[in-house]
Structure formats: structure tokens, C-alpha cells
Scaffold this active site. Structure first.
Site, short mmCIF file in Angstrom:
data_model
loop_
_atom_site.label_atom_id
_atom_site.label_comp_id
_atom_site.label_asym_id
_atom_site.label_seq_id
_atom_site.Cartn_x
_atom_site.Cartn_y
_atom_site.Cartn_z
N ARG A 61 11.10 -0.58 12.02
CA ARG A 61 9.82 -0.65 12.73
C ARG A 61 9.80 -1.86 13.65
NH1 ARG A 61 4.88 0.23 8.58
NH2 ARG A 61 3.90 -0.95 10.27
N LYS B 57 0.83 -1.22 0.00
CA LYS B 57 0.00 0.00 0.00
C LYS B 57 0.86 1.26 0.00
CE LYS B 57 -2.33 -0.94 3.80
NZ LYS B 57 -1.74 -2.24 4.23
N ARG C 210 -9.75 0.69 8.84
CA ARG C 210 -9.34 -0.66 9.20
C ARG C 210 -10.41 -1.38 10.01
NH1 ARG C 210 -3.40 0.43 8.90
NH2 ARG C 210 -2.22 -1.38 9.50
N ARG D 276 11.39 -6.44 4.96
CA ARG D 276 11.24 -5.03 5.27
C ARG D 276 11.83 -4.70 6.65
NH1 ARG D 276 5.27 -2.44 4.94
NH2 ARG D 276 5.16 -2.78 7.17
N ARG E 291 -0.50 -9.06 13.36
CA ARG E 291 -1.01 -8.03 12.43
C ARG E 291 -1.82 -8.69 11.31
NH1 ARG E 291 4.32 -5.38 10.90
NH2 ARG E 291 3.13 -3.95 9.59
P1 AMP Z 1 0.67 0.57 9.19
O1 AMP Z 1 1.81 1.51 8.99
O2 AMP Z 1 -0.51 0.90 8.32
O3 AMP Z 1 1.09 -0.88 9.08
O4 AMP Z 1 0.16 0.77 10.69
C1 AMP Z 1 1.02 0.51 11.79
C2 AMP Z 1 0.19 0.41 13.07
O5 AMP Z 1 -0.47 1.67 13.32
C3 AMP Z 1 -0.93 -0.61 13.04
O6 AMP Z 1 -0.49 -1.93 13.36
C4 AMP Z 1 -1.87 -0.06 14.11
O7 AMP Z 1 -1.37 -0.31 15.41
C5 AMP Z 1 -1.77 1.44 13.86
N1 AMP Z 1 -2.78 1.88 12.87
C6 AMP Z 1 -2.54 2.41 11.63
N2 AMP Z 1 -3.69 2.70 11.01
C7 AMP Z 1 -4.68 2.32 11.85
C8 AMP Z 1 -6.09 2.34 11.77
N3 AMP Z 1 -6.73 2.80 10.67
N4 AMP Z 1 -6.80 1.88 12.85
C9 AMP Z 1 -6.18 1.44 13.97
N5 AMP Z 1 -4.84 1.37 14.09
C10 AMP Z 1 -4.10 1.80 13.05
#
Ligand code: AMP
Length: 191
Positions: free
Chosen positions: A133, A14, A88, A127, A145
Site C-alpha cells: 500500500r 481493525k 470516519r 506493514r 493518516r
Molecule cells: P483503510 O484501509 O481503512 O486504512 O483506508 C485507506 C484509505 O481509504 C483511507 O486513508 C481513506 O483515504 C480511504 N477511506 C477508507 N474508509 C474511508 C471512510 N470511511 N471515509 C473516507 N475515506 C475512507
């Protein structure tokens, strides 16, 4: 206004594809994950978000929706937005609809990247080497996740299917092949 929900499990590409679409169409790219990671690490909000994200759990809806709305508000002149990693949950999807309706606009389409789980695990492991991260580094967190995605996030697709806005994209291939599929789908959806 073009509002694209770029959807898919963790590691589906994404972020990479958002950057390409952003550049091609001059859209704003909003990743809630990036917004959480960009908060002042000393702030209470950052600490709270990190307590969820380090384990691979979702940050509660109320906080996430508020963060998303204030991020969108930073770009009053945007000709369009790519929503990456949001919504999400079904509650977030409903909140986004309500929010966009209040601004006189709506979601154009959901572009959903389809990638099998074994490929996701391999990509996320790779990654972890350079992303820095913590949620990429631990296989148990990666699995959580993926499970959280399957249980809480995958049903969001039904929300957009019901509106006739769901478009599935094969997320396996080169970055260029996948971006071409997204571009073709987007142009067909907005023609
Ligand atoms: P990402 O970078 O999209 O993989 O997001 C990393 C982390 O941020 C996720 O595992 C969640 O803990 C939090 N997060 C990001 N977007 C959301 C969302 N829309 N709703 C809830 N938690 C989120």
C-alpha cells in the site's frame, strides 16, 4: 441483526480482528478501505478515491456513504455486519444511523481499539514491507493518516458515547488476547 462498528486509528488491528470476528460469528465484513482498493483501477471513481487515499486524506463523505450503502446492499441476508474503517466522520456516522434505521436495524456497539501513536507508527512501518500500500510506505503519509484520525475521526466516538454504545478495548497485546477482549465485550453487549 448485529452491526458492529470496529473503530480505531490506522494500524490498530481493525482488519486482523475483523477477520477473526467474521469467522467466529458468521458476519459480513465491510472495510471501506478494501472496497476503494478493490475498484477497477481504470474507473473514474477509483482514480478519485486514490487521489485522496495516496495522501492519507479521507475520501469525501458523499462518495464514501454511497459506496458503503451499495456494499451493504450486496448482502441482503447478512445476519450481521462488521463495519471496519467506517464511519470516519460525524456525517458518516449520522448517515449510517439513518441507513440502518431505514432497514429496521441499528448499530449494536462501537468496539474501539486503543493503541498509542508510537506503537501505530511502528506497526504501519512494518506493514509497509508486505502490504504493497503506497499509503503505508511514506512516513509523512502515515503521520497525515494519524493526524486525520485525531482531527476528523476520533470525534465519531462521541456520537456513540452519547448513545451508550461505545466500548473501549485495549489494543495492545497478542492478536489472540485482543480478539478475546473483543469477544468478551461483544458478548456482554449483546447478552
Ligand atoms: P483503510 O484501509 O481503512 O486504512 O483506508 C485507506 C484509505 O481509504 C483511507 O486513508 C481513506 O483515504 C480511504 N477511506 C477508507 N474508509 C474511508 C471512510 N470511511 N471515509 C473516507 N475515506 C475512507
Amino acid at each position: 441483526m448485529t452491526n458492529i462498528v470496529l473503530f480505531g486509528p490506522p494500524g490498530s488491528g481493525k482488519g486482523t480482528q475483523s477477520a477473526i470476528l467474521k469467522k467466529k460469528y458468521g458476519l459480513v465484513h465491510i472495510s471501506t478501505g478494501d472496497v476503494f482498493r478493490g475498484l477497477d483501477p481504470e474507473s473514474e471513481l477509483a482514480k478519485l478515491a486514490k487521489s485522496y487515499s495516496d495522501k492519507g486524506n479521507l475520501v469525501p463523505d458523499e462518495i464514501t456513504i454511497e459506496i458503503l450503502e451499495s456494499e451493504v446492499a450486496k448482502y441482503p441476508d447478512a445476519k450481521g455486519v462488521i463495519y471496519d474503517g467506517f464511519p470516519r466522520t460525524s456525517a458518516q456516522a449520522a448517515a449510517l444511523d439513518k441507513f440502518l434505521t431505514s432497514k429496521g436495524t441499528s448499530v449494536t456497539c462501537m468496539l474501539a481499539l486503543d493503541v498509542q501513536e508510537d506503537v501505530l507508527r511502528e506497526r504501519l512501518k512494518g506493514r509497509a514491507i508486505d502490504s504493497g500500500r503506497p499509503d503505508d510506505a511514506d512516513p509523512a503519509v502515515i503521520q497525515n493518516r494519524i493526524d486525520v484520525y485525531n482531527n476528523q475521526t476520533a470525534p465519531v466516538a462521541d456520537f456513540y458515547k452519547a448513545q451508550g454504545k461505545y466500548i473501549e478495548i485495549n489494543g495492545i497485546g497478542s492478536i489472540e488476547e485482543i480478539s478475546q477482549r473483543l469477544i468478551d465485550a461483544l458478548e456482554a453487549a449483546t447478552a
